[in-house]
Structure formats: C-alpha cells, structure tokens
Design a protein around this motif. Structure first.
Motif, PDB file in Angstrom:
ATOM      1  N   GLN A 130      -0.353   0.447  -9.436  1.00 51.33           N
ATOM      2  CA  GLN A 130       0.691   1.263  -8.829  1.00 51.33           C
ATOM      3  C   GLN A 130       2.064   0.685  -9.160  1.00 51.33           C
ATOM      4  O   GLN A 130       2.366  -0.462  -8.853  1.00 51.33           O
ATOM      5  N   PRO A 146       8.122   1.127  -6.237  1.00 50.14           N
ATOM      6  CA  PRO A 146       9.113   2.180  -5.996  1.00 50.14           C
ATOM      7  C   PRO A 146      10.500   1.711  -6.426  1.00 50.14           C
ATOM      8  O   PRO A 146      10.754   0.524  -6.611  1.00 50.14           O
ATOM      9  N   GLN A 155       8.039   1.596   4.092  1.00 49.09           N
ATOM     10  CA  GLN A 155       7.637   0.546   3.164  1.00 49.09           C
ATOM     11  C   GLN A 155       8.237  -0.799   3.555  1.00 49.09           C
ATOM     12  O   GLN A 155       7.620  -1.844   3.351  1.00 49.09           O
ATOM     13  N   GLN A 183      -1.868   2.351   4.384  1.00 51.66           N
ATOM     14  CA  GLN A 183      -0.638   3.000   4.835  1.00 51.66           C
ATOM     15  C   GLN A 183      -0.256   4.158   3.904  1.00 51.66           C
ATOM     16  O   GLN A 183       0.929   4.419   3.657  1.00 51.66           O
ATOM     17  N   ASN A 184      -1.276   4.860   3.395  1.00 47.82           N
ATOM     18  CA  ASN A 184      -1.110   5.997   2.481  1.00 47.82           C
ATOM     19  C   ASN A 184      -0.454   5.617   1.153  1.00 47.82           C
ATOM     20  O   ASN A 184      -0.002   6.489   0.417  1.00 47.82           O
ATOM     21  N   GLN A 185      -0.406   4.323   0.858  1.00 45.81           N
ATOM     22  CA  GLN A 185       0.195   3.875  -0.403  1.00 45.81           C
ATOM     23  C   GLN A 185      -0.933   3.391  -1.309  1.00 45.81           C
ATOM     24  O   GLN A 185      -1.263   2.202  -1.356  1.00 45.81           O
ATOM     25  N   SER A 216      -2.829   3.745  -5.174  1.00 45.17           N
ATOM     26  CA  SER A 216      -2.569   4.067  -6.581  1.00 45.17           C
ATOM     27  C   SER A 216      -3.513   5.159  -7.060  1.00 45.17           C
ATOM     28  O   SER A 216      -4.601   5.370  -6.522  1.00 45.17           O
ATOM     29  N   ASP A 261      -5.188  -2.399  -4.355  1.00 47.26           N
ATOM     30  CA  ASP A 261      -4.133  -2.013  -3.414  1.00 47.26           C
ATOM     31  C   ASP A 261      -4.228  -2.810  -2.113  1.00 47.26           C
ATOM     32  O   ASP A 261      -3.207  -3.104  -1.490  1.00 47.26           O
TER      33      ASP A 261
END
Length: 614
Positions: free
Chosen positions: A26, A29, A36, A572-574, A576, A610
C-alpha cells in the motif's frame, strides 16, 4: 471439520504475502487524514489498537489523548488488570523477600550442602526438601535411560508426600488425568469440586502437571510451579505481568516506554542472581523514570543490584586491595550503550577511568539482602580523568556520581538517546533534523524525557506519510496487537510468552547488554511463525487465551460483509489492494459455515502485511 478447513492456511498466506521491511504493497498517502493520525498515534505509542479504540480517541480528541498518555498518573488504571496482577505476589516483593520466599538455585544448593539453613516456614521447607530429593534422584538417574531414576522423578507427585491419585479419585478419572487426551484431562479437572481440585493438582505426576499447566488459569499454574520449582513462580509472575500489562493497561505509552528503557538498560534474567533481581529492577529502577529526568533513570540503573550483578561491577574493586581488581564491563557499557553511544568520543582510557570511579559500588549480602551498598574500603581513591574532566582523589562514592552527571548531560548522550527514541517510534532510519531537535530539547530541559517525547510527537516527521505504517512489528508487538485487536480474554499468558520467545524475542532473556535493536527490519524474516500464531489464535488453540469472533459476524450471512468487518476493526479500513486480492482469492475456495470463515479471515488479516506493519 473446522480443523481440516484450516489446514494449509499458513501456506496460502506465505505464498500470497511477503513481509519485508519497506516493501508494503500500500503506497503511503500524500498527507495523513485526522483518522490516520489517530491510527499512527495508536500504532506507535501503544501495544496495538483494541476494538473501538480509534473512536474513543476521536471522541476526546487526539491532543487530549496524547497528553493523558504523557502523564500516566492521571489515567485510572484498568481494574481488570489490577485484579489480574493481584495474585502475582512476587511483583511486590523486595529481592530479599523474593529470595526468602522462592530460594534461588544457588541458595538451594547451599542448603543441600548444609552451608545455608533450610527455610523456617514449614511449607517452604517441605518444598525445598522435595527439590533437594528430586535433584538427588536426577543425579542418580543420569545415563539410566527411560526407566532410571530420572524418569522416576518425573513420575513423582507435584508435592512430595502428597496422597496417591487413586486414593482421591476413581480409576477412570485417574486414567483421564494422567494419560487421556488434553480435552479430557481439562474436563476431568474442571469437573472436580474446587476444594478437591487443588489437592488433586498436587497429587498429579510432575510430567502430567507440567503438560496441563499452561491451560490452567495463571493462579493455578503458579500453585503448581511453587511445588515443581519455586523459582519458576517469579518468572511466571514477571513474564505474565508483562503480557497482562501490555494487553490490558490504560497507560499504554508508559508501558511501551518501560519496555524500551528496559531494553536500553538491558539485564539478562538468566544470569544467576538476576533471576531474583530483575523484577525489582524493572519496577523500581525503570518504570518510575521513563517520563522523568534521564539522570535519575541512569542513576537508578547504576545503583540497581540487577545491573551491578549483570555487568559484574559488584566485584569491581581497587586492585591494590584484591588481585581480581577492576572490572571494566559497566564502565564500557555505561558509555557505549547507556549514554554516549559507540561514536560518543570516549577512549579505552576513559573506560578504565570510569570503571575506577565505580569501584566499591556493590551488593550487600547477595543471597540474603541483595541491596545496593557502597563499600568505601573497596573504592579506588586515586585521582581520575574522565572525558577530559579531572576527578580529584578522595571523592569516594561521589566519583561515580560525578560520572553520572557528566554522562547524563553530555551532548553525545542527548544525540544517542534521541536517535534511539526516534528509531523506535518514528523510523528505522530517523531523519537527522528530528534527532537534532529532540537532542536540543534533551539538553535544554536537563534530560527531561517527557519533553523529549513531546518534541518527537509534535514534530512534522512523526506524522509524515512516508513513515506511516512502515515499521515491522517485533514478535512482542505482533502477538499483543493481535490479542488486543481481537479483544481476546487472557487468563494465562504463559503460552503467549513462549510463542514470543519462539519467534526470536524471549522476554528479559537477551543475553548481550545491547538488548534488541529498536528497529523493525530485524524481524522481517519470521513470517512462518507469525502465520502459525495467527491461525492458532483465531482458532482458539492457544492455552490461556479465549477469542470470541461473534462480534465480527454480520447480522445476515455475507462473506463480503464479514471481510469488511475484519478490515474495519483490525485494519481501520486501510487495507491494500494486494491484501484484498489475496484474501478474496483464498476465501473463494472456502465452502464452510460462517464461523469457520470468520476464523480463516481473522488469521488472514492478522497475517497480512497491513497488520504486521505499524
């Protein structure tokens, strides 16, 4: 059926995902969103994100949460943790009390030879006499094979002289406890009245008891360990408390820093007398000072019997008095590791001079009191020259105190400490500008570690996207974060500590004084062990740990929704695209009931890059 469905899961993960520092799929950002930033703070400053914790921090505000963590005395402790630690009595003992209650092997050996009196307490006296007798049986059984005395010792009851099991239980119960499958043993034991259960435990053959111990609540395992070998109790308490605190404490940053500073001032638990000294060392020399002044922390470790014994300074004396003379171990490590750093500008001559300054810093009655004691008679009273600073003759204990002051306030120490903190909490290769600002804070605040941490946390580098989730978790971090992430209940952390050790990070057991490096890169090669752990945890196959996956199950059967529930809570919905692809590919082959799908998904997500990154 569930077990068959789980076969090969670790292989699927290993084939589809590779954990390697700096190779996460991933992309970072461009800038961290408010959520985040919360995730970054929780990832780096705690042992892992528990369910609902991100929302809880967002509710009070990230700045408020950070200030709370920087001032841990303001945070009420988790009553669940307080209750779990209460039975672990050795955590509150002085070294003298610990050695009296749980005599170390050196003391038992002297008792066996008649050079030290047996304990006055009848219960402890009986335990020690049992230890001596078992040691005699083992000595006689050396080379005797399976049928020799060594095997006979393993067949002895936990408590020497305890009644035979067949006088307490029926034949079927005895057979189940001694040789039945593990589930049958546990069911038989749990089915007994509480008053009888303890007596049965003490009557079990030692080998059977050792096999059962990790599956029991920690209090019961302690009771067994007391009779099997009293010294095991202090290890169970120490290691168990470390895991319980990491999982349950509300004062997460203080606990993470306690681990960091213990590692910085590393002491090896396995070295002789330190088995009885490390508990007090962490409790009294490390934990109270992790957000205080560095000088106080440095002095507390220098005066600790655990450090004095570990680096042999307790035997370092003026060579004019004793032919063994000066021991330079502490003089070297206090500069190379504890303060200035390997490139801190000191010479071998400085090592010798510092060692001379600390002669006479010793331990009073090591097998009885084990307290710090400055013995002026053993001190080298001559003049010294340390790092170009003259220390006049006749200074006594003050010589060592001057060295503490000199080292604690050195610019080299400020840089070394700041670098290691930034390396642990920001990046394996921390940005020099950040290290310089932290070092300046260290010098301006006279080594105030709370202010140094605030400088780091408030820096733009701490929140820089390039450092977001780019550090590989240590074995301790990966185990605790998985337990916290699933909201698991830990009644006995013994097996968890063994798993962490098998992954390469035995707790309190790093032998070199350098400790473990504060980087993630060193842990990038232990993927298989991590995947095996994730599978066992999700499938509820770890003794003393109970996982309930029902909160992850959607209201109506839906594999995509089940996946999203795990992504939301654990990542946390993050997540890849590569992780989603690999998980979807594997789950497409799974045709099973939803609980089995949940077990596999939990293991897959926990084993993903992740999650293994923070």
């Amino acid at each position: 059926m569930r077990k068959r469905k789980l076969v090969g899961l670790a292989g699927a993960l290993a084939a589809g995902m590779t954990v390697a520092a700096g190779s996460w799929a991933q992309a970072p950002p461009e800038r961290l969103s408010p959520r985040q930033q919360v995730v970054q703070a929780l990832d780096r400053l705690t042992w892992g994100i528990a369910p609902g914790e991100v929302a809880a921090v967002e509710k009070i505000g990230l700045k408020s949460w950070l200030q709370q963590q920087l001032h841990p005395r303001r945070i009420p402790e988790n009553p669940e943790l307080t209750a779990a630690l209460q039975p672990l009595a050795s955590l509150r003992m002085t070294p003298a009390q610990m050695m009296a209650s749980f005599p170390p092997p050196q003391a038992v050996l002297q008792m066996a030879r008649g050079r030290l009196a047996l304990p006055a307490d009848p219960k402890l006296r009986g335990v020690v006499e049992g230890e001596i007798e078992l040691a005699r049986l083992r000595m006689q059984g050396q080379g005797g094979g399976r049928g020799g005395r060594a095997a006979a010792a393993a067949a002895e009851p936990v408590a020497m002289g305890a009644p035979a099991l067949d006088t307490l239980l029926g034949a079927d119960q005895v057979q189940a406890l001694e040789s039945g499958p593990l589930p049958d043993r546990l069911a038989t034991l749990e089915g007994l009245p509480r008053a009888m259960r303890q007596q049965v435990l003490l009557s079990l053959p030692r080998r059977a008891a050792q096999q059962l111990a990790p599956w029991m609540p920690l209090g019961q395992e302690r009771a067994l360990a007391y009779y099997l070998m009293p010294q095991q109790v202090t290890n169970l308490d120490l290691l168990g408390a470390k895991l319980l605190r990491a999982v349950y404490t509300n004062r997460q940053l203080e606990d993470v820093l306690t681990d960091f500073w213990f590692n910085h001032f590393n002491v090896f638990l396995g070295k002789g007398l330190d088995r009885s000294l490390v508990t007090a060392y962490e409790r009294d020399a490390i934990r109270p000072h992790v957000l205080g002044k560095f000088r106080d922390l440095l002095l507390a470790t220098a005066e600790s019997p655990a450090m004095l014994f570990y680096l042999d300074n307790w035997q370092s004396v003026d060579p004019k008095i004793n032919r063994h003379g000066i021991n330079e171990n502490y003089g070297r490590e206090v500069m190379e590791l504890h303060t200035l750093g390997v490139d801190g500008g000191y010479t071998q001559k400085d090592v010798t001079e510092v060692a001379r300054c600390f002669t006479g810093w010793t331990i009073r009655q090591p097998l009885r009191q084990a307290t710090f004691f400055y013995n002026d008679r053993l001190h080298d009273h001559g003049a010294k020259l340390v790092l170009g600073v003259k220390i006049p003759a006749g200074g006594g204990m003050g010589d060592g105190l001057k060295v503490i002051d000199l080292l604690a306030r050195s610019p080299a120490t400020a840089r070394h400490i700041s670098y290691e903190l930034a390396q642990r909490f920001v990046a394996d290769d921390p940005p020099p500008a950040l290290v310089n600002r932290m070092a300046a804070t260290f010098l301006h605040s006279d080594g105030d570690l709370r202010q140094v941490m605030e400088t780091m946390i408030q820096s733009p580098e701490f929140w820089q996207p390039a450092y977001y989730r780019d550090k590989v978790k240590s074995p301790l971090e990966t185990v605790v974060s998985a337990v916290r992430g699933l909201g698991a209940d830990v009644s006995n952390p013994t097996r968890l500590t063994q798993i962490i050790a098998a992954m390469g990070q035995p707790l309190y057991a790093k032998q070199p004084p350098s400790g473990y490096r504060p980087t993630g890169a060193q842990w990038a090669s232990d993927l298989t062990a991590r995947l095996n752990f994730d599978e066992m945890l999700a499938a509820n196959r770890i003794p003393g740990v109970q996982v309930d996956l029902s909160p992850f199950l959607p209201a109506t059967a839906s594999l995509p929704r089940l996946e999203q529930n795990f992504y939301h809570t654990l990542l946390q919905n993050q997540v890849s695209a590569n992780t989603q692809t690999q998980i979807a590919r594997h789950m497409a082959t799974v045709h099973a009931a939803e609980p089995v799908q949940a077990v596999q998904l939990a293991a897959l997500v926990l084993g993903s890059p992740d999650f293994q990154d923070h």
